[in-house]
Design an enzyme around this catalytic site. Structure first.
Site, mmCIF file in Angstrom:
data_model
loop_
_atom_site.group_PDB
_atom_site.id
_atom_site.type_symbol
_atom_site.label_atom_id
_atom_site.label_comp_id
_atom_site.label_asym_id
_atom_site.label_seq_id
_atom_site.Cartn_x
_atom_site.Cartn_y
_atom_site.Cartn_z
ATOM 1 N N HIS A 18 -19.468 15.057 -2.333
ATOM 2 C CA HIS A 18 -19.656 14.269 -1.112
ATOM 3 C C HIS A 18 -20.842 13.332 -1.337
ATOM 4 C CE1 HIS A 18 -17.245 16.890 1.736
ATOM 5 N NE2 HIS A 18 -17.447 17.744 0.744
ATOM 6 N N HIS A 76 -15.034 18.158 -5.725
ATOM 7 C CA HIS A 76 -15.343 16.809 -5.262
ATOM 8 C C HIS A 76 -16.798 16.781 -4.845
ATOM 9 C CE1 HIS A 76 -13.761 19.306 -2.036
ATOM 10 N NE2 HIS A 76 -14.652 18.710 -1.246
ATOM 11 N N ASN A 97 -19.541 21.514 -2.332
ATOM 12 C CA ASN A 97 -19.356 22.797 -1.660
ATOM 13 C C ASN A 97 -18.534 23.708 -2.574
ATOM 14 O OD1 ASN A 97 -20.653 21.886 0.689
ATOM 15 N ND2 ASN A 97 -18.763 20.986 1.470
ATOM 16 N N VAL A 139 -11.036 22.034 0.370
ATOM 17 C CA VAL A 139 -10.058 21.489 -0.578
ATOM 18 C C VAL A 139 -10.439 21.996 -1.964
ATOM 19 C CG1 VAL A 139 -9.025 19.413 -1.555
ATOM 20 C CG2 VAL A 139 -9.687 19.433 0.863
HETATM 21 P P1 AMP Z 1 -14.885 20.327 1.411
HETATM 22 O O1 AMP Z 1 -14.979 20.939 2.766
HETATM 23 O O2 AMP Z 1 -16.189 20.257 0.672
HETATM 24 O O3 AMP Z 1 -13.781 20.972 0.584
HETATM 25 O O4 AMP Z 1 -14.485 18.824 1.646
HETATM 26 C C1 AMP Z 1 -13.185 18.414 1.865
HETATM 27 C C2 AMP Z 1 -13.283 17.099 2.566
HETATM 28 O O5 AMP Z 1 -12.032 16.450 2.474
HETATM 29 C C3 AMP Z 1 -13.610 17.215 4.048
HETATM 30 O O6 AMP Z 1 -14.841 16.535 4.315
HETATM 31 C C4 AMP Z 1 -12.420 16.539 4.724
HETATM 32 O O7 AMP Z 1 -12.798 15.778 5.858
HETATM 33 C C5 AMP Z 1 -11.863 15.682 3.624
HETATM 34 N N1 AMP Z 1 -10.449 15.375 3.726
HETATM 35 C C6 AMP Z 1 -9.435 16.206 4.050
HETATM 36 N N2 AMP Z 1 -8.256 15.553 4.006
HETATM 37 C C7 AMP Z 1 -8.528 14.276 3.640
HETATM 38 C C8 AMP Z 1 -7.742 13.114 3.428
HETATM 39 N N3 AMP Z 1 -6.398 13.122 3.560
HETATM 40 N N4 AMP Z 1 -8.362 11.966 3.062
HETATM 41 C C9 AMP Z 1 -9.702 11.943 2.926
HETATM 42 N N5 AMP Z 1 -10.504 13.009 3.095
HETATM 43 C C10 AMP Z 1 -9.939 14.162 3.456
#
Ligand code: AMP
Length: 110
Positions: free
Chosen positions: A102, A100, A87, A96
């Site tokens: 998914h 990363h 994303n 975040v």
């Molecule tokens: P994005 O929305 O593509 O930035 O993905 C961020 C992802 O990080 C989301 O799917 C969240 O559920 C995941 N996320 C947020 N905090 C944590 C955490 N502490 N440990 C594992 N995954 C997380």
């Protein structure tokens, strides 16, 4: 640049199970999974968004894909299939700001 959530996880400042790690990338289970397998593959280098990828980042991007392939095999979803998603920024659903990938699988994805 602020230290990202994922860098804090890598540095053990925030608890999380690191399920895969090599010299360049690491992987964790998503805290809010949307599929039976929902794993995040993250470069150790903190790159905020896909827009910040530059020439020279080819190796690390390749390492992310290779790690995803390896983890998919370990999770037993290589043959059934899976999806890899990056994303980017708000409209892409990024929350975040540390790139990363998914890895989603373990069911028929819509
Ligand atoms: P994005 O929305 O593509 O930035 O993905 C961020 C992802 O990080 C989301 O799917 C969240 O559920 C995941 N996320 C947020 N905090 C944590 C955490 N502490 N440990 C594992 N995954 C997380």
């Amino acid at each position: 640049m602020q230290t990202s959530l994922f860098t804090k996880i890598l540095n053990k400042e925030i608890p999380s199970d690191i399920i895969y790690e090599d010299d360049f990338v690491f992987a964790i289970n998503d805290i809010n999974p949307i599929a039976p397998v929902h794993i995040l593959i993250i470069p150790k280098e903190q790159i905020p968004t896909i827009n910040d990828i530059v020439s020279g980042n080819e190796f690390i991007m390749g390492k992310i894909i290779l790690a995803a392939k390896h983890i998919a095999k370990e999770k037993g979803i290589s043959d059934s299939g899976y999806r890899l998603i990056f994303n980017c920024n708000a409209d892409g659903g990024q929350t975040v700001y540390h790139i990363h990938c998914h890895l989603l699988g373990g069911k028929k994805l819509g």
